[in-house]
Design a protein around this motif. Structure first.
Motif, PDB file in Angstrom:
ATOM      1  N   SER A  43      20.549  90.387  -0.086  1.00 34.51           N
ATOM      2  CA  SER A  43      19.114  90.340   0.164  1.00 34.51           C
ATOM      3  C   SER A  43      18.710  88.876   0.280  1.00 34.51           C
ATOM      4  N   ARG A  44      18.655  88.415   1.515  1.00 35.60           N
ATOM      5  CA  ARG A  44      18.530  86.976   1.776  1.00 35.60           C
ATOM      6  C   ARG A  44      17.303  86.358   1.108  1.00 35.60           C
ATOM      7  N   LYS A  45      16.159  86.958   1.319  1.00 36.83           N
ATOM      8  CA  LYS A  45      14.931  86.313   0.830  1.00 36.83           C
ATOM      9  C   LYS A  45      14.851  86.296  -0.690  1.00 36.83           C
ATOM     10  N   THR A  46      15.189  87.426  -1.309  1.00 33.36           N
ATOM     11  CA  THR A  46      15.094  87.432  -2.774  1.00 33.36           C
ATOM     12  C   THR A  46      16.193  86.573  -3.384  1.00 33.36           C
ATOM     13  N   ALA A  47      17.334  86.477  -2.684  1.00 32.24           N
ATOM     14  CA  ALA A  47      18.381  85.585  -3.186  1.00 32.24           C
ATOM     15  C   ALA A  47      17.906  84.136  -3.147  1.00 32.24           C
ATOM     16  N   GLU A  48      17.269  83.766  -2.055  1.00 28.26           N
ATOM     17  CA  GLU A  48      16.741  82.395  -1.974  1.00 28.26           C
ATOM     18  C   GLU A  48      15.703  82.154  -3.066  1.00 28.26           C
ATOM     19  N   SER A  49      14.858  83.149  -3.286  1.00 35.55           N
ATOM     20  CA  SER A  49      13.847  83.002  -4.340  1.00 35.55           C
ATOM     21  C   SER A  49      14.508  82.831  -5.704  1.00 35.55           C
ATOM     22  N   GLN A  50      15.568  83.600  -5.949  1.00 32.88           N
ATOM     23  CA  GLN A  50      16.302  83.473  -7.204  1.00 32.88           C
ATOM     24  C   GLN A  50      16.824  82.066  -7.378  1.00 32.88           C
ATOM     25  N   ALA A  51      17.432  81.550  -6.306  1.00 31.02           N
ATOM     26  CA  ALA A  51      18.041  80.222  -6.381  1.00 31.02           C
ATOM     27  C   ALA A  51      16.973  79.148  -6.575  1.00 31.02           C
TER      28      ALA A  51
END
Lengths: 326, 746
Positions: free
Chosen positions: B638-646
């Motif tokens: 999940s690209r967007k939520t992964a970026e948000s996590q990072a």
């Protein structure tokens, strides 16, 4: 929170009378500090007199004097074209204070009257002579990282938290007060007091006194002014040390200097010795350093704030360098 | 394990499915539930730090307007589960916290300052707050200690030393090395401080059935704790946490205030709401324990590690032993013949700490990765070159292959992105605009776990698929990630997927912690999707119509249709298939867990953090100017939520590195900055542009998606990268967090 009565004053006189009549009454404007203090049980007025309907919101330039109404909001003053143009130091100091949300609520009068953020003052379980005279100073041998290095007493080493007040002190503002015996003018540098034996008293107002405004005289500092605030994060933090620096420079010679520090004393700390030293001298880093060093001779640190003995003069020098553009 | 990996649109990804609900205020958090007859509870806290309650006067409070009841240890109804409570308490699914969890209002013992001693219940919040100020207590106090820094030498081994005591080769081998580094690193106590305060609304139905809206990272574990406390069967306790406003670990356990509110609601026979104050968040829901660590590193002159020693002492409470994996990564992150670790705890008169994002591994990485930087400078080697020289191709601790490890790629990608090799490596050699400039980096790693989860998948004849599991989403975007996984697996657009969570009556899902939710739950979503597809296959095969001879493998499930994978032959929409079979839906509930792959492989996620800091030379102000994080978290589902996590991990890391410090005045045992004005977390102005990069290569063994956990590695190591950058900028090594201006000016 203790139950209290709320009244809204429609006239200046009736506001003052309401507070004169009732020993436990307090004025309230933006409430950004008072409400916190009431929630924490630090203060418990039985009545709050809301003055926000009084006609004290204006900022006007008249006869080379700027009059800022006591109810002018910090955000509005900071962005006011007169202030930005003629008193950039004040604008910068206001913008360095609190957060955008708080500046939208906080007033000029309330800002200068805000109480110290010393944690011992805020926690009713801990000793504090300012909150509970005679209970001792919790900070003296406690967590005193944020505390004073100038003008403290063994009764209290708290600092005044305002940024705006530091700029006003540097600019020789005058506080306009209305009270039981009519109107009076208090020079800003005499407005707040040092703790001495009575740390519970922050300033020289008496019961019933209402701050109605602040007056600033036109000056030659607008081209060379800077407010530098050093804090633990980039915004929404109280100053470890802040410096309001204003210079009147001709060529490379300083005609006049105005300097005040925040985060170092119970009141905005004017650096009169440094100002005097700088007058007539070239605006050089060497002179700035010498001026700062002179001022530090009276500094005294505690266990956790020794760093201020270095940080304070360094910040003075930095602020002066930025103000002088050297 | 499946060889088919999920297709994720690299550029687009899916918007957060609950984003609009959250930003428009329509998402209802625990304390926003207002059942009829709701009353309000406020906890009264102890001013004493240790001792006994001598007397507690509640008369004034009871007489105050609107007050319904004041509960103290003297009058509290019995909590059945508190009697003969087993000493191995805490969360039954999570072992590490041993001891007797605080039994609220159980007796007169005071274990820590601000411990709850009474609870006022009133008809309005304001009246409850007022009455709470009227409760007066006196204490028989005892001498106490809350000071880890002064007493670290008194640390003791925990009862369950577990992996903490470890030796490979010789202990303290670094002392015989050609080049040695031995330093202590201090981590200040940090408090999670999620935006949403811990809160719950407890609603009893009779005296044996209760429904609770609660802020929790695990509705099933909350349900279990309430079942145990009140001796109720599972069917009689429902815990709901549809939305959670951040947790960071503080809502992993069920804390005593939950039991208090449920108890209070039972006592007054009305629904009760309890929300902690920000000050109470510092003492009642855990914190990252202050930890003092020693790292000893030994290396040959050409940079080969010969010895690693990692010792840690962490604070815990007098009534529970909290332990975490602080020293773990030192055993496997680098190839080194001699490694020994020692982990100790020091019981103090404070409340019990708990996992906070990254948890112990973040604490450990701060020390290990600072020391690695010190050693690189001692060797006059580039810190990346030094790490690569000691790169572990296999797990040296377990002597097993890694299931996947793309750490080298992380170093390379991050170094390129930030211009690492263009910098001047000499400390205090770079300047910009009158500020000193420094580059720093560090490594992070965390176990790529997978647990067990049940889900219910329901494909309806209207073409929507509903998936349910009793998990919480404390912010990472679980519902979004699950929607993406299901959409890809089912061949349905994400708009047709409805992922429901946050209700303990759904099939049991995992507690959201330890970077395992996507791996655990995503696998179950894959499994249930596959099961539903197989069920559809059975139906089409039965039907004939061109599918009679088709094998499952030959079919494509895409765009809501089943077709031959070769593109020829018959096609049928899922909706049509169900209608033809008179099926309103296909519903499958299944349990999903991994096999024995964990015995054959070591599974870890890896990250590398790069930062550029600017340090003001005379005022000591540190600004993170740029941050580049590269994560090897397997396939990104999940690209967007992964970026948000990072990105969120870096923001937390900036706090850890530069500002977070929960200060106790040890004379009183009491916090002096327990509010968000004085306890600093980063504000927007502290946060630069954060570049979150991913290797995005699947792990063949962790789970069917090929993903690995991301939540922890987003933070782990970041503080060391900042400290290393500060050293590079200034030539000054700071070994005590947070790095505030005083440490660089004093």
């Amino acid at each position: 929170m203790i139950p209290f009565q709320y009244v809204r004053a429609l006239k200046q006189r009736s506001a003052i009378d309401a507070v004169l009549k009732d020993k436990s009454a307090q004025f309230i404007a933006g409430g950004t500090n008072l409400v916190d203090l009431m929630k924490r049980g630090v203060t418990a007025p039985q009545k709050v007199v809301d003055i926000t309907n009084l006609p004290l919101k204006e900022v006007v330039l008249k006869n080379n004097k700027l009059l800022i109404g006591a109810l002018a909001l910090n955000a509005d003053v900071a962005e006011h074209p007169f202030v930005v143009k003629h008193f950039p130091l004040l604008s910068l100091a206001l913008q360095a204070g609190a957060s955008a949300q708080l500046r939208n609520m906080a007033t000029t009068g309330g800002n200068m009257l805000q109480r110290t953020r010393c944690p011992y003052f805020y926690d009713t379980v801990l000793p504090c002579n300012k909150r509970n005279p005679g209970s001792g100073c919790g900070a003296l041998e406690g967590y005193n990282r944020m505390h004073a290095i100038f003008g403290a007493s063994d009764k209290c080493i708290a600092v005044h938290p305002s940024d705006m007040a530091i700029a006003l002190a540097a600019l020789d503002a005058v506080v306009l007060v209305s009270g039981a015996k009519g109107d009076r003018r208090i020079p800003f540098t005499d407005f707040h007091r040092l703790p001495g034996d009575r740390p519970e008293i922050d300033n020289n107002l008496v019961r019933g006194d209402l701050v109605v405004g602040v007056e600033l005289s036109q000056n030659a500092f607008s081209k060379h002014a800077h407010y530098l605030k050093i804090r633990d994060r980039a915004s929404y933090a109280f100053a470890l040390v802040s410096v309001a620096a204003a210079l009147d420079i001709n060529g490379n010679t300083i005609n006049n200097a105005r300097l005040a520090m925040g985060g170092v004393a119970h009141k905005p700390w004017r650096l009169f010795t440094a100002e005097k030293f700088l007058a007539g001298k070239p605006a050089t880093e060497e002179n700035f350093k010498a001026a700062a060093a002179l001022e530090m001779q009276t500094a005294k640190a505690y266990e956790h704030n020794k760093f201020k003995l270095t940080l304070a003069p360094n910040t003075v020098v930095e602020a002066l360098k930025i103000a002088a553009k050297v | 394990m499946g060889k088919e990996y999920l297709f994720i649109d690299e550029k687009e990804g899916l918007d957060r499915v609950d984003g609009k609900m959250k930003v428009t205020g329509k998402a209802k958090y625990a304390a926003e539930h207002h059942p009829a007859g709701l009353v309000y509870a406020i906890l009264v806290n102890s001013a004493a730090t240790k001792g006994r309650i001598k007397s507690i006067d509640t008369k004034k409070a009871e007489r105050a307007a609107g007050v319904i009841k004041v509960i103290t240890h003297a009058n509290a109804p019995k909590v059945p589960g508190y009697e003969n409570a087993p000493r191995t308490g805490g969360n039954p699914e999570k072992g590490p916290t041993l001891g007797q969890p605080l039994r609220i209002f159980h007796d007169d013992t005071i274990y820590f300052n601000n411990q709850p001693i009474a609870m006022v219940i009133a008809d309005t919040l304001e009246r409850a707050m007022h009455a709470a100020t009227l409760v007066k207590a006196e204490f028989d106090t005892e001498t106490f200690s809350t000071n880890l820094a002064a007493n670290a030498a008194k640390g003791v081994p925990p009862s369950n030393a577990g992996r903490a005591l470890y030796k490979r080769g010789d202990a303290d081998a670094y002392k015989n090395a050609e080049v040695q580094v031995e330093q202590n690193y201090v981590l200040a106590r940090e408090v999670h401080n999620p935006m949403e305060l811990h809160s719950l609304v407890a609603i009893w139905d009779g005296d044996d059935k209760v429904k609770v809206y609660e802020k929790t990272q695990g509705v099933k574990s909350s349900q279990r704790a309430i079942m145990d406390a009140f001796k109720l069967p599972e069917a009689n306790v429902q815990v709901i946490a549809e939305y959670v406003g951040g947790g960071f670990g503080a809502a992993l356990r069920t804390w005593p205030h939950t039991i208090a509110a449920v108890l209070g609601a039972k006592a007054v026979k009305r629904p009760v709401k309890l929300m902690l104050t920000r000050e109470q968040m510092f003492t009642l829901v855990g914190y990252r324990p202050m930890t003092v660590q020693k790292i000893g590193l030994g290396a040959t002159k050409d940079g080969k590690l010969t010895g690693i020693t990692h010792e840690a002492v962490a604070e815990t409470s007098m009534y529970e032993e909290f332990t975490e994996g602080t020293v773990n990564m030192s055993k496997f992150l680098y190839e080194c013949p001699n490694v020994n670790t020692v982990y100790k705890i020091l019981p103090l008169d404070i409340s019990t700490p708990t996992w906070m994002r990254g948890p112990g591994e973040a604490t450990g990485a701060w020390a290990l990765e600072s020391a690695m930087d010190e050693m690189a400078y001692a060797l006059n080697m580039d810190p990346i070159e030094f790490r690569l020289k000691n790169y572990a191709e296999r797990d040296p601790e377990r002597n097993l292959p890694f299931s996947s490890k793309f750490l080298k790629e992380c170093y390379q990608k991050g170094a390129e992105q930030i211009g690492w090799f263009k910098r001047n490596r000499q400390p205090r050699s770079m300047q910009e605009d009158g500020w000193l400039v420094g580059y720093g980096m560090s490594t992070g790693t965390f176990g790529a776990g997978r647990g067990r989860a049940s889900v219910r998948g329901t494909l309806s004849a209207d073409g929507t698929m509903t998936i349910q599991s009793a998990v919480s989403d404390s912010g990472p975007g679980t519902a979004t990630a699950m929607t993406e996984i299901a959409a890809n697996r089912m061949g349905l657009p994400p708009q047709k997927i409805i992922f429901e969570l946050g209700d303990s009556s759904m099939p049991p899902g995992p507690t959201q912690g330890g970077s395992t939710t996507t791996s655990t739950l995503g696998s179950a979503v894959v499994d249930v999707s596959e099961a539903i597809k197989k069920k559809m296959f059975e139906l089409v095969a039965k039907e004939g119509r061109g599918f009679a001879s088709a094998k499952y493998e030959d079919l494509s499930f895409s765009r809501g249709e089943i077709s031959q994978a070769n593109g020829r032959g018959a096609k049928i929409a899922y909706t049509e298939l169900l209608r033809k079979n008179n099926l309103p839906s296909i519903e499958i509930t299944l349990n999903s867990q991994g096999g024995n792959e964990r015995d054959r492989y070591s599974m870890y996620s890896f990250s590398v953090h790069f930062v550029i800091v600017r340090v003001h030379p005379t005022t000591g102000v540190v600004r993170v100017h740029r941050a580049v994080g590269v994560s090897d978290a397997g396939k990104i589902v999940s690209r967007k939520t992964a970026e948000s996590q990072a990105i969120g991990g870096v923001v937390g890391g900036i706090g850890m590195a530069l500002m977070e410090d929960a200060v106790i005045d040890h004379r009183f045992g009491r916090y002096v900055n327990s509010n968000l004005a004085d306890y600093h977390v980063p504000v927007h102005a502290d946060v630069p542009k954060i570049e979150a990069l991913f290797i995005d290569k699947p792990d063949p063994h962790t789970n069917p998606m090929g993903s690995k956990g991301l939540g922890e590695i987003a933070l782990i190591g970041f503080a060391a990268a900042v400290a290393n950058a500060v050293y590079h900028a200034t030539g000054k090594r700071i070994r005590e967090l947070p790095i505030t201006p005083d440490k660089l000016t004093g």
